[in-house]
Design an enzyme around this catalytic site. Sequence first.
Site, PDB file in Angstrom:
ATOM      1  N   ASP A  20      41.692  33.869 115.818  1.00 40.07           N
ATOM      2  CA  ASP A  20      42.439  34.318 116.108  1.00 40.07           C
ATOM      3  C   ASP A  20      42.858  35.821 117.177  1.00 40.07           C
ATOM      4  OD1 ASP A  20      45.258  35.867 115.774  1.00 40.07           O
ATOM      5  OD2 ASP A  20      43.704  37.084 114.520  1.00 40.07           O
ATOM      6  N   THR A  85      50.618  34.006 117.898  1.00 36.43           N
ATOM      7  CA  THR A  85      51.175  33.606 119.237  1.00 36.43           C
ATOM      8  C   THR A  85      50.468  32.603 119.697  1.00 36.43           C
ATOM      9  OG1 THR A  85      51.003  35.919 119.650  1.00 36.43           O
ATOM     10  CG2 THR A  85      50.963  34.789 121.777  1.00 36.43           C
ATOM     11  N   GLU A 163      48.178  47.118 111.189  1.00 35.49           N
ATOM     12  CA  GLU A 163      46.188  47.645 111.267  1.00 35.49           C
ATOM     13  C   GLU A 163      46.078  49.189 110.897  1.00 35.49           C
ATOM     14  OE1 GLU A 163      45.440  46.513 114.832  1.00 35.49           O
ATOM     15  OE2 GLU A 163      45.666  44.642 114.253  1.00 35.49           O
ATOM     16  N   CYS A 195      52.812  35.179 111.969  1.00 37.19           N
ATOM     17  CA  CYS A 195      52.508  36.057 112.752  1.00 37.19           C
ATOM     18  C   CYS A 195      51.750  36.633 111.159  1.00 37.19           C
ATOM     19  CB  CYS A 195      52.980  37.529 113.191  1.00 37.19           C
ATOM     20  SG  CYS A 195      51.665  38.937 113.457  1.00 37.19           S
ATOM     21  N   THR A 196      49.684  36.505 111.799  1.00 34.56           N
ATOM     22  CA  THR A 196      49.151  36.101 111.469  1.00 34.56           C
ATOM     23  C   THR A 196      49.496  37.811 110.130  1.00 34.56           C
ATOM     24  OG1 THR A 196      48.080  37.799 113.328  1.00 34.56           O
ATOM     25  CG2 THR A 196      47.374  35.455 112.615  1.00 34.56           C
TER      26      THR A 196
HETATM   27  N1  DGL Z   1      47.865  37.131 115.706  1.00 36.94           N
HETATM   28  C1  DGL Z   1      48.961  37.519 116.270  1.00 36.94           C
HETATM   29  C2  DGL Z   1      49.976  36.335 115.591  1.00 36.94           C
HETATM   30  O1  DGL Z   1      49.833  35.977 115.051  1.00 36.94           O
HETATM   31  C3  DGL Z   1      48.824  38.892 116.548  1.00 36.94           C
HETATM   32  C4  DGL Z   1      47.946  39.735 116.552  1.00 36.94           C
HETATM   33  C5  DGL Z   1      48.502  39.827 117.769  1.00 36.94           C
HETATM   34  O2  DGL Z   1      49.173  39.830 118.799  1.00 36.94           O
HETATM   35  O3  DGL Z   1      46.928  39.352 118.619  1.00 36.94           O
HETATM   36  O4  DGL Z   1      50.651  36.197 117.102  1.00 36.94           O
END
Ligand code: DGL
Length: 279
Positions: A20, A85, A163, A195-196
Site C-alpha cells: 500500500d 489507487t 488518519e 480506498c484503504t
Molecule cells: N491507499 C490509498 C488508496 O487506497 C489511500 C491513501 C493514499 O492516497 O495514498 O487509494
Amino acid sequence: MLAVIAAFFMNKNLPIGVFDSGLGGLTIVKALQRALPKESLVYFGDTAHLPYGDKSPELVKGYSLEIARFLLSQPVKAIIIACNTASAVAYQTVQNFAGQIPVFDVIRPAVRELLSHTSNGNVGVIATKTTIHSGVYGRQLMAARADIRVTEKATPLLVPMIEEGWLHNRVSQDVIDAYMSDTGFRGIDALILGCTHYPLIKGQIEAYFRQNAQHNVHVVDSSEAVAGYVREALAQSSLLHEGNTAASHRYFLSDYTVHFQEAAKLFLNQEIVFEKKEL
Ligand code: DGL
C-alpha cells in the site's frame, strides 16, 4: 521429481506480499488475518511517497514496480495490491512484471460484491482523485452490467481526516454528510468504499444512508471483499498454506516516524514492529 514436489510445497508455504502507499493497507491485512489465519504476510507501506491518491499514474506505476521487485525478492507466492489507487493505475504493470506469480487488486473483488448486492443498478463509488480519474470502477461495472448507472466521486478529505483519528466527531460528520449528499448518490442501493481508509468509517456512511435514503444502501467494504476473493483464488490454484506452522508477519515501511506507529494501531488494532526498507 522430488525437487518438483518440494518446489510445489515450498510455493504454497511462502508468504503473501501485500503493499500500500502507507498504513491504510493494514485494513486489508486485518481482513486477511481473519480470513486466512495460516498465511504469513509481508507488508510493505510506501510511507516515503504517500499519498498516492493525487499522484500521476506514471509515478504510482513506478513506485508499485519497485515495491513488487522487493516483495518478489523475499520471495512471496502472490502479491496483493492493497492500495486502491495503485490497483487502479498499476495492476497490469505489476502483473506483467510478476509473471507467473498471481497479483490481486482490490477493485475486482469490490465490483463483484457490489454487483451481487444491487438490484436497481444505481450505484456509487467513492475513492481518491487518481482512482476516480482512472475511471476503472465505472469501466468494470459497465462491462459486467450494461444498464448500470454509476456515480463516481473523489472524496479526498476522508484520508487525512481518518488518519487524524477523526471518525466520530462534528467535523467528520459534516465531511461525510457533504460528500454523501451529492445528488448523484440519490437512489443508489449500493456503494463501494474504494480506498484503504474508508472501512474505518463504514458505520458512519451506512448511518448517513439509513437516515437520509428511502431504502437500504449496501456499503461494500473492499477489505472484506478482497480477503474472501483471495482465499477463493488461492484455493482454486492450490496455493493455500499447508501444514500447521503458525503464521508470522513482517512489516516494512520506506520511511519511519512514531506517527506511523500510532496510525498502525488505528488500522490494525495491534502493536507492530516495523522494519525500514528504502527503495
Ligand atoms: N491507499 C490509498 C488508496 O487506497 C489511500 C491513501 C493514499 O492516497 O495514498 O487509494
